[in-house]
Design an enzyme around this catalytic site. Structure first.
Site, PDB file in Angstrom:
ATOM      1  N   ARG A   1      43.606  33.945  31.919  1.00  0.00           N
ATOM      2  CA  ARG A   1      44.637  34.624  32.704  1.00  0.00           C
ATOM      3  C   ARG A   1      45.925  33.806  32.668  1.00  0.00           C
ATOM      4  NH1 ARG A   1      43.806  38.707  35.862  1.00  0.00           N
ATOM      5  NH2 ARG A   1      41.589  38.343  36.005  1.00  0.00           N
TER       6      ARG A   1
ATOM      7  N   THR B   1      52.142  35.610  34.432  1.00  0.00           N
ATOM      8  CA  THR B   1      52.058  37.080  34.496  1.00  0.00           C
ATOM      9  C   THR B   1      50.762  37.564  35.139  1.00  0.00           C
ATOM     10  OG1 THR B   1      50.965  37.261  32.349  1.00  0.00           O
ATOM     11  CG2 THR B   1      53.376  37.213  32.341  1.00  0.00           C
TER      12      THR B   1
ATOM     13  N   ASP C   1      31.447  31.415  41.653  1.00  0.00           N
ATOM     14  CA  ASP C   1      31.912  31.452  40.262  1.00  0.00           C
ATOM     15  C   ASP C   1      30.701  31.390  39.325  1.00  0.00           C
ATOM     16  OD1 ASP C   1      32.737  30.304  37.602  1.00  0.00           O
ATOM     17  OD2 ASP C   1      34.719  30.463  38.521  1.00  0.00           O
TER      18      ASP C   1
ATOM     19  N   ASP D   1      30.770  28.567  36.572  1.00  0.00           N
ATOM     20  CA  ASP D   1      30.486  27.232  37.113  1.00  0.00           C
ATOM     21  C   ASP D   1      29.009  27.071  37.433  1.00  0.00           C
ATOM     22  OD1 ASP D   1      33.031  26.217  36.935  1.00  0.00           O
ATOM     23  OD2 ASP D   1      33.592  26.763  38.979  1.00  0.00           O
TER      24      ASP D   1
END
Length: 209
Positions: free
Chosen positions: A104, A108, A200, A203
């Protein structure tokens, strides 16, 4: 509009209940993700097309069913999607495997491709895009668009946990892609995490927390 299937199989629900627990370590989490992917693959391949094939048994000639066409491909979204590949291949060992990497952009917030390697004949295959979590839907929608841009025509998306926001984005951007979900959760929090979710996934699979 695409078909959205939320799995209701007791084993899938049981195993998702286990991986939600924060005390579950990477080894067990990784194993469970793989097992859930295998069970979900079984459910998500129910409507694959079959064809008749003439064979010889040790007793006599007969007609059996086998998968029609060029079979399947599994394309995990890196890195967490890797955790689902082994379970999928347990069910469909002849499947080819591709990989898509996105990150990502911090400015933006749009997904940017950094890696894409697909089987050469992907356009002739039924392609399963896999990622444990469907949160905002940004990465999944971008990955599927990348596949379409490369000529892939038949795509399904499979995730273990989804938020309603991600499902809505998928249906809006890719109404031709069926979505298979292990559990549909309540909402996204202010940080973009699925609630109640499981944290997550990357992770927890790779022990990088």
């Amino acid at each position: 509009m695409s078909k959205v299937t939320v799995m209701d199989h007791p084993l899938i629900r049981h195993k998702i209940g286990i991986i939600r627990r924060k005390e579950v370590g990477s080894k067990d989490f990784r194993q469970m993700i793989s097992e859930i992917a295998m069970l979900m693959c079984y459910e998500a391949t129910r409507d694959l097309k079959l064809q008749d094939v003439e064979i010889e048994t040790p007793i006599c000639p007969t007609t059996v069913k086998e998968l029609q066409g060029k079979k399947l491909a599994v394309v995990p979204i890196l890195r967490a999607g890797l955790g689902m590949v082994e379970g999928m291949l347990e069910m469909i060992p002849a499947a080819k495997v591709g990989h898509i990497g996105l990150y990502r952009d911090p400015e933006t917030l749009k997904p940017v491709e950094y890696y894409c390697k697909l089987p050469a004949d992907s356009s002739e295959r039924e392609v399963f895009v896999v990622d444990p979590m469907l949160a905002t839907g940004g990465s999944a929608a971008a990955a599927i668009q990348m596949l379409k841009d490369k000529g892939v025509k038949r795509i399904r998306f499979m995730c273990i946990i989804a938020a309603p926001e991600g499902v809505a984005k998928m249906q809006e951007e890719h109404p031709d892609v069926d979505v298979y979900i292990g559990a549909l959760d309540d909402h996204l929090n202010d940080h973009g995490y699925i609630v109640p979710g499981l944290g997550d996934a990357g992770d927890r699979i790779f022990g990088t927390k």
